[in-house]
Design a protein around this motif. Structure first.
Motif, PDB file in Angstrom:
ATOM      1  N   UNK A 196       0.909  -1.047   0.163  1.00 51.47           N
ATOM      2  CA  UNK A 196      -0.138  -0.037   0.207  1.00 51.47           C
ATOM      3  C   UNK A 196       0.924   1.237  -0.160  1.00 51.47           C
ATOM      4  N   UNK A 197       0.855   2.054  -1.147  1.00 51.15           N
ATOM      5  CA  UNK A 197       1.515   3.234  -1.064  1.00 51.15           C
ATOM      6  C   UNK A 197       1.173   4.321  -0.425  1.00 51.15           C
ATOM      7  N   UNK A 198      -0.370   4.602  -0.740  1.00 57.38           N
ATOM      8  CA  UNK A 198      -0.978   5.848  -0.287  1.00 57.38           C
ATOM      9  C   UNK A 198      -2.564   5.712  -0.008  1.00 57.38           C
ATOM     10  N   UNK A 199      -2.956   6.286   1.146  1.00 52.40           N
ATOM     11  CA  UNK A 199      -4.614   6.298   1.078  1.00 52.40           C
ATOM     12  C   UNK A 199      -5.033   7.868   0.865  1.00 52.40           C
ATOM     13  N   UNK A 200      -5.788   7.990   0.225  1.00 49.29           N
ATOM     14  CA  UNK A 200      -6.332   9.473  -0.103  1.00 49.29           C
ATOM     15  C   UNK A 200      -7.865   9.736  -0.011  1.00 49.29           C
ATOM     16  N   UNK A 201      -8.223  10.781   0.274  1.00 50.37           N
ATOM     17  CA  UNK A 201      -9.534  11.025   0.445  1.00 50.37           C
ATOM     18  C   UNK A 201      -9.961  12.415  -0.297  1.00 50.37           C
ATOM     19  N   UNK A 202     -11.004  12.912   0.302  1.00 51.30           N
ATOM     20  CA  UNK A 202     -11.422  14.301  -0.146  1.00 51.30           C
ATOM     21  C   UNK A 202     -10.355  15.534  -0.173  1.00 51.30           C
ATOM     22  N   UNK A 203     -10.416  16.415  -0.931  1.00 48.82           N
ATOM     23  CA  UNK A 203      -9.568  17.444  -0.857  1.00 48.82           C
ATOM     24  C   UNK A 203     -10.239  18.539   0.159  1.00 48.82           C
ATOM     25  N   UNK A 204      -9.463  19.310   0.739  1.00 52.88           N
ATOM     26  CA  UNK A 204      -9.878  20.185   1.930  1.00 52.88           C
ATOM     27  C   UNK A 204     -11.101  20.870   1.646  1.00 52.88           C
ATOM     28  N   UNK A 205     -11.382  21.470   0.401  1.00 54.53           N
ATOM     29  CA  UNK A 205     -12.635  22.100   0.122  1.00 54.53           C
ATOM     30  C   UNK A 205     -13.719  21.547   0.556  1.00 54.53           C
ATOM     31  N   UNK A 206     -13.958  19.960   0.296  1.00 53.50           N
ATOM     32  CA  UNK A 206     -14.932  19.231   0.570  1.00 53.50           C
ATOM     33  C   UNK A 206     -14.953  18.877   1.980  1.00 53.50           C
ATOM     34  N   UNK A 232     -20.118  11.726   5.110  1.00 55.20           N
ATOM     35  CA  UNK A 232     -19.547  12.824   4.304  1.00 55.20           C
ATOM     36  C   UNK A 232     -18.155  12.589   3.812  1.00 55.20           C
ATOM     37  N   UNK A 233     -17.536  11.675   4.531  1.00 52.25           N
ATOM     38  CA  UNK A 233     -16.461  11.187   4.075  1.00 52.25           C
ATOM     39  C   UNK A 233     -16.301  10.105   3.130  1.00 52.25           C
ATOM     40  N   UNK A 234     -17.077  10.306   2.004  1.00 47.90           N
ATOM     41  CA  UNK A 234     -17.486   9.055   1.247  1.00 47.90           C
ATOM     42  C   UNK A 234     -16.365   8.681   0.299  1.00 47.90           C
ATOM     43  N   UNK A 235     -15.258   9.669  -0.322  1.00 43.99           N
ATOM     44  CA  UNK A 235     -14.359   9.295  -1.237  1.00 43.99           C
ATOM     45  C   UNK A 235     -13.259   8.439  -0.589  1.00 43.99           C
ATOM     46  N   UNK A 236     -12.814   7.311  -1.081  1.00 44.25           N
ATOM     47  CA  UNK A 236     -11.573   6.542  -0.819  1.00 44.25           C
ATOM     48  C   UNK A 236     -10.963   6.011  -1.943  1.00 44.25           C
ATOM     49  N   UNK A 237      -9.557   6.673  -1.708  1.00 40.70           N
ATOM     50  CA  UNK A 237      -8.444   6.090  -2.882  1.00 40.70           C
ATOM     51  C   UNK A 237      -7.560   5.517  -2.320  1.00 40.70           C
ATOM     52  N   UNK A 238      -7.102   4.244  -3.061  1.00 41.93           N
ATOM     53  CA  UNK A 238      -5.938   3.662  -2.524  1.00 41.93           C
ATOM     54  C   UNK A 238      -4.954   3.235  -3.584  1.00 41.93           C
ATOM     55  N   UNK A 239      -3.813   3.805  -3.344  1.00 43.20           N
ATOM     56  CA  UNK A 239      -2.774   3.510  -4.512  1.00 43.20           C
ATOM     57  C   UNK A 239      -1.926   2.334  -3.792  1.00 43.20           C
ATOM     58  N   UNK A 240      -1.825   1.191  -4.898  1.00 39.77           N
ATOM     59  CA  UNK A 240      -1.203   0.134  -4.619  1.00 39.77           C
ATOM     60  C   UNK A 240       0.218  -0.049  -5.829  1.00 39.77           C
ATOM     61  N   UNK A 241       1.451  -0.671  -5.176  1.00 38.87           N
ATOM     62  CA  UNK A 241       2.671  -0.605  -5.916  1.00 38.87           C
ATOM     63  C   UNK A 241       2.869  -2.087  -5.974  1.00 38.87           C
ATOM     64  N   UNK A 242       2.924  -2.843  -7.252  1.00 37.51           N
ATOM     65  CA  UNK A 242       3.320  -4.179  -7.148  1.00 37.51           C
ATOM     66  C   UNK A 242       4.982  -4.351  -7.361  1.00 37.51           C
ATOM     67  N   UNK A 243       5.265  -5.206  -6.581  1.00 36.91           N
ATOM     68  CA  UNK A 243       6.876  -5.385  -6.375  1.00 36.91           C
ATOM     69  C   UNK A 243       7.495  -6.447  -7.183  1.00 36.91           C
ATOM     70  N   UNK A 244       6.607  -7.164  -7.958  1.00 31.69           N
ATOM     71  CA  UNK A 244       7.158  -8.202  -8.534  1.00 31.69           C
ATOM     72  C   UNK A 244       6.998  -8.064 -10.071  1.00 31.69           C
TER      73      UNK A 244
END
Length: 361
Positions: free
Chosen positions: A330-340, A349-361
Motif C-alpha cells: 500500500x503506497x498511499x490512501x487518499x480522500x477528499x480535498x480540503x474544500x470538501x 460525508x467522508x465518502x471518497x476513498x482512494x488507495x494506491x497500490x504498487x506491485x513489487x514483482x
C-alpha cells in the motif's frame, strides 16, 4: 402530532425524551431530515445562511488566492454546517446542487446569501432530488458553454446543462495531482470508467501513453476536448467505447500491459450484460486488472460509495490481491480535498476513498 412539511423544523428526542438537536424535515435516501444545530432556538433566517456562507468563504481563502486552480467546492453541506445542498465554483460560475426538497424551501435565502458573500458571473442550480435532475439559471445572463476551468495548471471543459454531471469530478483534484507526480514518465496508463478523461489528461501531461475506456459514447468527445485544451496530441492516446470487462478480455488477447491502471467505477450500475455494485463486485475489477499491471506498476483504486467504509474497502483490496499471488504494498490512501469539508458526526460525508497500490514483482 401534525404531519411535517418539507423544510419544517422539529426537535428530535431520544427514548428518554432528551433533545438530540434541531432538525429540518427533508426526505432523502438515508432518512427524513438533516440536523441544523444543538441550539434548539436557531431559525433558518437570511442572516443564518449569510453567516454560513461567510464562514465557508473564510475557510477557503487559500484556494481563492491560488493561481493554478479556479474550480473547487465553496460550500459542502454537513461539513460546512447544514446538509442537503452543495455549491461549486467553476471559475466564477456557481452551481448549487439541491439534494432535498426540504432545504429547497429556503432557496431564496441561500441564493441571496451566495450573492452577498461570493463573487460570481452566473449562478445555476441542479435539483438532484428530482429524477430528471433539471438545471436552472438563477441569474439574468447565461453562461456560454462549455466553460473552461483550470486545475493544477491543467484545463477541462465544463457543461451544466447535460444531465447530472458537469464534465469533471472536483473531489478527485488531489488524485489527479498525484498522477501528475508519479515516477512513470514514458509509461503506459489504462483509465477504466474514464468519463471525460481527467485522470488520462493528468497521466498524459506526466509523459505517459494513455488508454481511456468508458461505455458511454459521449465520453470520447469529452476526452478529445480535454486533450485538445491541454495541447496534448492524440497520436499515442487511445480511446475505447467498451464495457470494462470486455476491455479486460481484449487486453488479454492482445497481450497488453500497463504501468498504471485506474479503477473508479460508479457505486452502482446496470446494463444488459450485468448488474454492478461496489460492495458486491469491486473485487472482480481488481481480479481483471491485476494480470495487466507490469512489474513495479501501480493500481489506483477509488470508490465514492458512502456506505462502504475505508477499512472494509482496504480489507477487500488486500484479500483480493493476496489471492492473485503478487507481491504488493500500500503506497498511499487518499480522500477528499480540503474544500470538501467533512464532519466526524456524519461518517457518510467522508465518502471518497482512494488507495494506491504498487506491485513489487
Amino acid at each position: 402530532m401534525d404531519p411535517l412539511n418539507e423544510g419544517d423544523l422539529f426537535i428530535l428526542k431520544n427514548a428518554s425524551a432528551e433533545a438530540l438537536g434541531l432538525f429540518y424535515f427533508g426526505r432523502q435516501n438515508r432518512g427524513i431530515g438533516y440536523k441544523v444545530s444543538d441550539d434548539l432556538e436557531v431559525k433558518l433566517t437570511q442572516s443564518y445562511f449569510t453567516a454560513l456562507m461567510e464562514q465557508a468563504h473564510k475557510e477557503r481563502e487559500s484556494l481563492y488566492r491560488a493561481s493554478h486552480t479556479n474550480a473547487f467546492r465553496i460550500y459542502n453541506g454537513e461539513g460546512d454546517g447544514l446538509g442537503g445542498f452543495t455549491v461549486d465554483n467553476y471559475n466564477g460560475h456557481l452551481l448549487i446542487q439541491w439534494y432535498s426538497k426540504g432545504i429547497y424551501r429556503y432557496q431564496q435565502e441561500v441564493l441571496t446569501a451566495l450573492k452577498a458573500v461570493f463573487n460570481y458571473e452566473t449562478i445555476y442550480e441542479k435539483l438532484r432530488f428530482d429524477r430528471e435532475v433539471p438545471t436552472h439559471l438563477l441569474t439574468d445572463k447565461p453562461a456560454e458553454f462549455p466553460l473552461i476551468i483550470q486545475e493544477n495548471n491543467l484545463f477541462y471543459t465544463i457543461h451544466f446543462e447535460e444531465g447530472p454531471m458537469t464534465g469533471i469530478f472536483l473531489d478527485q483534484r488531489d488524485v489527479r495531482n498525484k498522477i501528475l507526480a508519479l515516477p512513470l514518465e514514458e509509461g503506459t496508463m489504462l483509465n477504466l470508467f474514464a468519463y471525460s478523461g481527467g485522470f488520462s489528461v493528468a497521466a498524459a501531461k506526466n509523459g505517459m501513453s494513455t488508454t481511456s475506456v468508458d461505455i458511454a459514447k459521449r465520453s470520447l468527445e469529452l476526452i478529445e476536448q480535454n486533450f485538445g485544451l491541454n495541447e496534448l496530441p492524440l497520436d499515442d492516446h487511445f480511446r475505447y467505447t467498451l464495457d470494462v470487462f470486455d476491455m479486460f478480455k481484449y487486453c488479454s488477447r492482445k497481450k497488453l500491459s500497463y504501468d498504471l491502471i485506474v479503477i473508479d467505477p460508479p457505486s452502482f450500475s446496470r446494463s444488459k450484460k450485468r448488474r454492478f455494485s461496489v460492495k458486491s463486485n469491486y473485487h472482480e475489477l481488481i481480479e481483471g486488472a491485476v494480470p495487466l499491471v507490469k512489474a513495479n506498476g501501480y493500481l489506483l483504486l477509488s470508490t465514492n460509495a458512502s456506505d462502504y467504509s475505508l477499512n472494509a474497502f482496504k480489507k477487500m483490496i488486500e484479500t483480493t490481491l493476496k489471492e492473485q499471488r503478487r507481491d504488493f504494498e500500500f503506497v498511499e490512501v487518499m480522500g477528499l480535498p480540503k474544500d470538501f469539508k467533512t464532519t466526524n458526526s456524519y461518517k457518510a460525508s467522508k465518502y471518497l476513498k482512494v488507495v494506491l497500490i504498487k506491485f513489487l514483482d
